[in-house]
Motif scaffolding. Structure first.
Motif, mmCIF file in Angstrom:
data_model
loop_
_atom_site.group_PDB
_atom_site.id
_atom_site.type_symbol
_atom_site.label_atom_id
_atom_site.label_comp_id
_atom_site.label_asym_id
_atom_site.label_seq_id
_atom_site.Cartn_x
_atom_site.Cartn_y
_atom_site.Cartn_z
ATOM 1 N N ARG A 145 -5.766 1.612 0.577
ATOM 2 C CA ARG A 145 -6.680 1.341 -1.050
ATOM 3 C C ARG A 145 -6.856 0.730 -1.753
ATOM 4 O O ARG A 145 -8.107 0.065 -1.780
ATOM 5 C CB ARG A 145 -6.292 2.729 -1.720
ATOM 6 N N GLU A 146 -5.843 -0.622 -1.346
ATOM 7 C CA GLU A 146 -6.006 -1.169 -2.542
ATOM 8 C C GLU A 146 -6.757 -2.773 -2.154
ATOM 9 O O GLU A 146 -7.209 -3.632 -2.254
ATOM 10 C CB GLU A 146 -4.445 -1.910 -2.025
ATOM 11 N N SER A 149 -10.144 -1.589 -3.073
ATOM 12 C CA SER A 149 -9.811 -0.894 -4.651
ATOM 13 C C SER A 149 -10.917 -2.023 -6.205
ATOM 14 O O SER A 149 -12.118 -1.056 -6.298
ATOM 15 C CB SER A 149 -8.985 -0.774 -5.097
#
Ligand code: FES
Length: 275
Positions: A145-146, A149
């Protein structure tokens, strides 16, 4: 009120129903510490110019509707404090690089059309059946996700397009907002749609038209850094061109719902007993 200061606002006015061309009007406003440009506009409208038009809604930098050209720089009126501009005269114009509807209202249609062109949604080409009839959740680790993000913080205010010198000379250039969203979705490990975005992104008015001025990142009120996203997108396109595609594990991450519940239960804290 103590510590008030008189500031002159020069506002570019234009009403297509009565004006043949834009013109400037000046308004003197008593400004207090902390007052935003948006609050000053409300004061001008209440006391001096009842027909003055602009667009705003949330007043807290979330909806992205109050973008305007303040002292020659694209900014959100609700997030810009008048006294922070350190100027006794403040000019306000509609965002450049957009058609002007009235006074400070830009027509953001080009922004939304370009955004749509890059297919800003998850595309699971590898598993159409799963996409159409999902049997479980697409799991994603915090690290996965990072990876993208920062690029999800876009509020579609359009300031980046107003700042972009390439958009100014090539109105068909997809521009920083759409290209950033193309990267945001292509970098998502649940997505397999890079190929589906090539028509718009890998074309004459696409990613390679960016001259890396970096003005978009400077103007972005959310720290999205579109200039970085465009460079990462170019790298992703080149890797894709040479066959370094994302692995088919994208949809293999799908777990049946019952298994997801089991995993969550395993991490759940033990029930508390009340004595
Ligand atoms: S009014 Fe919503 S961002 Fe300014």
């Amino acid at each position: 009120m103590p510590d008030e200061k008189i500031i002159t606002f020069r506002i570019r006015r234009f009403d297509p129903e009565s004006d043949s061309a834009p013109h400037w009007e000046s308004y003197a406003v008593s400004v207090f510490e902390g007052m935003t440009v948006l609050e000053a506009l409300h004061k001008i409208k209440e006391e001096q110019a009842p027909t003055l038009a602009w667009r705003s809604s949330c007043r807290m930098g979330v909806c992205g509707s109050c973008g305007m050209f303040v002292n020659q720089f694209p900014q959100l009126a609700c997030q810009t404090q008048v006294l922070h501009l350190r100027s006794d005269t403040i000019s306000i114009e509609p965002l450049p690089n957009y058609p002007n509807v009235k006074d400070l209202v830009p027509d953001l249609q080009p922004l939304f059309e370009k955004h749509t062109q890059v297919k800003p949604f998850i595309i699971c080409l590898d598993d159409i059946k799963e996409m159409e009839n999902p049997s479980g959740e697409f799991l994603q680790t915090p690290e996965e996700r990072e990876a993208f993000s920062q690029f999800t913080y876009c509020i579609k205010c359009g300031l980046c397009l107003a700042a972009c010198p390439t958009v100014a000379t090539d109105p068909r250039f997809l521009g920083p907002q759409a290209l950033t969203q193309a990267y945001r979705y292509s970098a998502d490990n649940r997505d397999g749609g890079v190929q589906n975005r090539l028509d718009s992104v890998d074309a004459f008015h696409g990613a390679y038209q960016c001259h890396m001025a970096g003005a978009c990142s400077h103007a972005c009120p959310k720290g999205v850094d579109p200039a970085l996203a465009i460079q990462l997108l170019k790298r992703a396109l080149i890797l894709d061109h040479f066959g370094f595609r994302k692995k088919e594990t994208q949809t293999a991450a799908v777990l049946p719902l019952a298994d997801v519940v089991k995993e969550l239960e395993a991490f759940a804290p033990p029930p508390r007993t009340v004595k």
